[in-house]
Motif scaffolding. Structure first.
Motif, PDB file in Angstrom:
ATOM      1  N   MET A 131       0.374  -1.356  -0.051  1.00 33.16           N
ATOM      2  CA  MET A 131      -0.231  -0.237  -0.012  1.00 33.16           C
ATOM      3  C   MET A 131       0.440   1.601   0.448  1.00 33.16           C
ATOM      4  SD  MET A 131      -2.688   1.326   2.040  1.00 33.16           S
ATOM      5  CE  MET A 131      -1.930   1.434   4.445  1.00 33.16           C
ATOM      6  N   VAL A 132       1.983   1.376   0.962  1.00 33.96           N
ATOM      7  CA  VAL A 132       2.375   2.476   0.948  1.00 33.96           C
ATOM      8  C   VAL A 132       3.436   2.471  -0.312  1.00 33.96           C
ATOM      9  CG1 VAL A 132       4.553   3.469   2.192  1.00 33.96           C
ATOM     10  CG2 VAL A 132       2.524   2.139   3.316  1.00 33.96           C
ATOM     11  N   THR A 134       2.626   2.079  -3.142  1.00 33.11           N
ATOM     12  CA  THR A 134       1.752   2.669  -4.272  1.00 33.11           C
ATOM     13  C   THR A 134       1.379   3.694  -3.895  1.00 33.11           C
ATOM     14  OG1 THR A 134       0.645   0.229  -4.257  1.00 33.11           O
ATOM     15  CG2 THR A 134      -0.253   1.930  -5.409  1.00 33.11           C
ATOM     16  N   TYR A 135       1.393   4.186  -2.774  1.00 29.23           N
ATOM     17  CA  TYR A 135       1.036   5.548  -2.397  1.00 29.23           C
ATOM     18  C   TYR A 135       1.850   6.595  -3.152  1.00 29.23           C
ATOM     19  CZ  TYR A 135      -1.195   9.602  -0.518  1.00 29.23           C
ATOM     20  OH  TYR A 135      -1.459  11.001   0.214  1.00 29.23           O
ATOM     21  N   VAL A 138       1.989   6.796  -7.548  1.00 31.54           N
ATOM     22  CA  VAL A 138       1.190   7.374  -7.014  1.00 31.54           C
ATOM     23  C   VAL A 138       0.873   8.722  -7.228  1.00 31.54           C
ATOM     24  CG1 VAL A 138      -1.731   8.087  -7.372  1.00 31.54           C
ATOM     25  CG2 VAL A 138      -0.932   5.246  -7.825  1.00 31.54           C
ATOM     26  N   SER A 139       1.312   9.379  -5.966  1.00 29.57           N
ATOM     27  CA  SER A 139       0.965  10.539  -5.449  1.00 29.57           C
ATOM     28  C   SER A 139       2.473  11.456  -5.887  1.00 29.57           C
ATOM     29  CB  SER A 139       0.741  10.760  -4.050  1.00 29.57           C
ATOM     30  OG  SER A 139      -0.744   9.779  -4.261  1.00 29.57           O
ATOM     31  N   ASN A 140       4.133  10.961  -5.266  1.00 28.79           N
ATOM     32  CA  ASN A 140       4.683  11.836  -5.599  1.00 28.79           C
ATOM     33  C   ASN A 140       5.766  11.267  -7.134  1.00 28.79           C
ATOM     34  OD1 ASN A 140       3.878  12.122  -3.032  1.00 28.79           O
ATOM     35  ND2 ASN A 140       5.683  10.791  -2.206  1.00 28.79           N
ATOM     36  N   LYS A 145      -2.808  12.328  -7.821  1.00 29.46           N
ATOM     37  CA  LYS A 145      -3.327  12.834  -6.724  1.00 29.46           C
ATOM     38  C   LYS A 145      -4.789  13.934  -6.992  1.00 29.46           C
ATOM     39  CE  LYS A 145      -3.629  12.909  -1.577  1.00 29.46           C
ATOM     40  NZ  LYS A 145      -2.874  13.138  -0.732  1.00 29.46           N
ATOM     41  N   SER A 150      -5.951   8.030 -10.597  1.00 27.39           N
ATOM     42  CA  SER A 150      -5.343   7.558  -9.870  1.00 27.39           C
ATOM     43  C   SER A 150      -6.570   5.764  -9.223  1.00 27.39           C
ATOM     44  CB  SER A 150      -4.916   8.213  -8.337  1.00 27.39           C
ATOM     45  OG  SER A 150      -6.841   8.801  -7.934  1.00 27.39           O
ATOM     46  N   ASP A 220      -9.828   3.195  -2.138  1.00 31.48           N
ATOM     47  CA  ASP A 220      -8.775   3.733  -3.087  1.00 31.48           C
ATOM     48  C   ASP A 220      -8.580   5.525  -3.028  1.00 31.48           C
ATOM     49  OD1 ASP A 220      -7.041   1.629  -3.591  1.00 31.48           O
ATOM     50  OD2 ASP A 220      -7.561   1.042  -5.106  1.00 31.48           O
ATOM     51  N   MET A 223      -7.729   7.526  -0.137  1.00 28.82           N
ATOM     52  CA  MET A 223      -6.423   7.694  -0.377  1.00 28.82           C
ATOM     53  C   MET A 223      -6.270   9.099  -1.139  1.00 28.82           C
ATOM     54  SD  MET A 223      -4.073   4.715   0.272  1.00 28.82           S
ATOM     55  CE  MET A 223      -4.201   3.799  -0.811  1.00 28.82           C
ATOM     56  N   TYR A 224      -6.718   8.926  -2.689  1.00 25.27           N
ATOM     57  CA  TYR A 224      -6.448   9.622  -3.563  1.00 25.27           C
ATOM     58  C   TYR A 224      -7.212  10.757  -3.965  1.00 25.27           C
ATOM     59  CZ  TYR A 224      -3.470   5.448  -4.267  1.00 25.27           C
ATOM     60  OH  TYR A 224      -2.567   4.772  -4.282  1.00 25.27           O
TER      61      TYR A 224
END
Length: 300
Positions: A131-132, A134-135, A138-140, A145, A150, A220, A223-224
């Motif tokens: 999860m981390v 992947t986050y 997707v985000s950084n 985001k 996303s 998801d 989170m996004y």
């Protein structure tokens, strides 16, 4: 011409008894499955007095629309439904395009490296980045985001669904492809004009899998997506449920004869709103569903 007579197979009393027991079991199981949802629908229209006094009912004595009036009065639910509809439709199109175009070459025995690429797909079913990571990706890294990409890109191809499509493609008669090649057809023409039209059952079944996944996308989206204007229906209903404790204290709104809606009825109404739209899709593809899943899962 002599008319063909339809011969009926004569069943023994034991066979009739077993068939009756099977129907009875299926009927009881269907009722067990259906009754809780019927109760939720009925409870969403009930008043606080009825929900308090009656432990279980299938038809409310007094019908009240206050719970639905409460969840629709701000307009957030309508916006969430339209966002979820957009995410689901476009997401399914992306999923099916990528899944089918990947499944087709992997289903052809003459494709060099098909075993290697198939194994690479299967590995993704057993291992994931977590999860981390992947986050962070997707985000950084991808900077997706607060965009619907996303929700679409990380699960653009589901390995299990792709393998079902691949096995179905493999089970189609090879003679059709050979005949098309003799007539001058290339891979793209064979795929679009022969393979896809013959694959309606599996396409309908897998599309339903993807549609349900997108419609129920909750974690998801949480989170996004932080932009309120882009929230999907699951996030909107989650917020409504968390705010139901304030229903009894809300003022400045005319609730009519039955007063403010009870918290339990509001929660039931949110369940109905989140569930019914995706249920409406199923009857249209039900005739393809069993055939597509079974054939795609056992052939090849």
């Amino acid at each position: 011409m002599a008319k063909t007579k339809h011969l009926k197979v004569k069943r023994s009393p034991g066979d009739e008894l077993i068939q009756g027991l099977i129907y009875l079991f299926i009927g009881i199981f269907a009722l067990i499955t259906l009754l809780p949802f019927v109760y939720i629908v009925a409870g969403s229209f009930a008043t606080e007095k009825e929900l308090t006094e009656r432990a279980f009912f299938l038809f409310p004595h007094t019908i009240s629309f206050n719970a639905y009036q409460y969840i629709f009065k701000t307009g957030d639910v309508v916006k969430g439904l339209s966002n979820s509809l957009f995410v689901t439709i476009l997401g399914v199109l992306i999923n099916m395009f990528l899944s089918c175009t990947l499944a087709y070459p992997l289903s052809r025995t003459y494709f060099k490296g098909r075993i290697f690429f198939t194994n690479m797909v299967i590995i993704t079913m057993l291992f994931s980045g977590g999860m981390v990571p992947t986050y962070m990706l997707v985000s950084n890294v991808l900077h997706l985001k607060n965009t619907y990409w996303s929700l679409w890109l990380p699960g653009a191809v589901n390995a299990f669904n792709m393998i079902i499509i691949k096995n179905y493609f493999q089970g189609l008669p090879a003679e059709l492809e050979e005949a098309a090649r003799m007539d001058g057809g290339n891979d793209a023409q064979i795929f679009l004009k022969i393979i896809l039209p013959l694959s309606k059952p599996v396409i309908a079944s897998v599309s339903l899998f993807y549609a349900v996944a997108h419609w129920n996308s909750y974690f998801d989206a949480m989170m996004y997506i932080s932009d309120k204007n882009k929230e999907v229906i699951q996030i909107v209903l989650r917020r409504i449920i968390f705010l139901t404790s304030s229903v009894a204290t809300e003022g400045g709104f005319d609730w009519g004869l039955f007063g403010m809606p009870p918290e339990k009825a509001v929660k039931m109404a949110t369940t109905v709103v989140a569930t019914v739209p995706i249920l409406v899709v199923y009857p249209f593809i039900q005739k393809y569903f069993t055939q597509g899943v079974m054939v795609g899962s056992v052939k090849g």
